[in-house]
Design a protein around this motif. Structure first.
Motif: not given
Ligand code: THU
Length: 139
Positions: A2-8, A72-80, A84-87, A116-119
């Protein structure tokens, strides 16, 4: 998968980000049509321009192992360490979009940007319209 698993899996890969200069940590998880997943993180360099994005790391790992069919590709990124509210949703940079185009059908290849949990879901064609495509060069 699932897309949720790929994001994980992308979040797992993000842990390996080598980003001492920007502090921006990116993880990617690339799903092949055969169901295998190749991960990637961004890898920075003191000379800056040799830096490799997470998406390209995943693609180059996969292609270098003989993979050519991608789903498909899942990508996540944020400043270390940022709250979470700023991601933000991390969509691929222009260079990575062009690299993807080399290996996928832009109308069918899906890009999942996680926060986070949004895709959010895009096709490559949506993110790279009117593109310079491999068929324009090859015979
Ligand atoms: N980065 C990625 O890994 N993927 C992208 O699509 C955008 C940017 C990385 C490169 C650099 O290490 C850091 O994020 C800041 O630009």
């Amino acid at each position: 998968m699932t897309k949720e698993e790929l994001v994980k899996v992308a979040y797992e890969a993000q842990k390996f980000s080598y980003s001492p200069y920007s502090g921006f940590q990116v993880g990617a998880a690339l799903l092949t049509k055969g169901g295998k997943v190749y991960t990637g993180c961004n890898i920075e360099n003191a000379a800056f321009s040799p830096t490799n994005c997470a998406e390209r790391t995943a693609f180059f790992k996969a292609v270098s192992e003989g993979e050519k069919q991608f789903e498909a590709i899942a990508i996540v990124g944020n400043k270390a360490g940022s709250p979470k509210e700023q991601w933000e949703f991390c969509t691929p940079c222009g260079v990575c979009r062009q690299v993807m185009l080399e290996f996928v059908d832009p109308e069918n290849f899906v890009i999942y940007a996680g926060k986070g949990n949004e895709i959010r879901c895009f096709t490559l064609k949506e993110l790279l319209p009117e593109s310079f495509s491999p068929s324009m060069v090859s015979e």
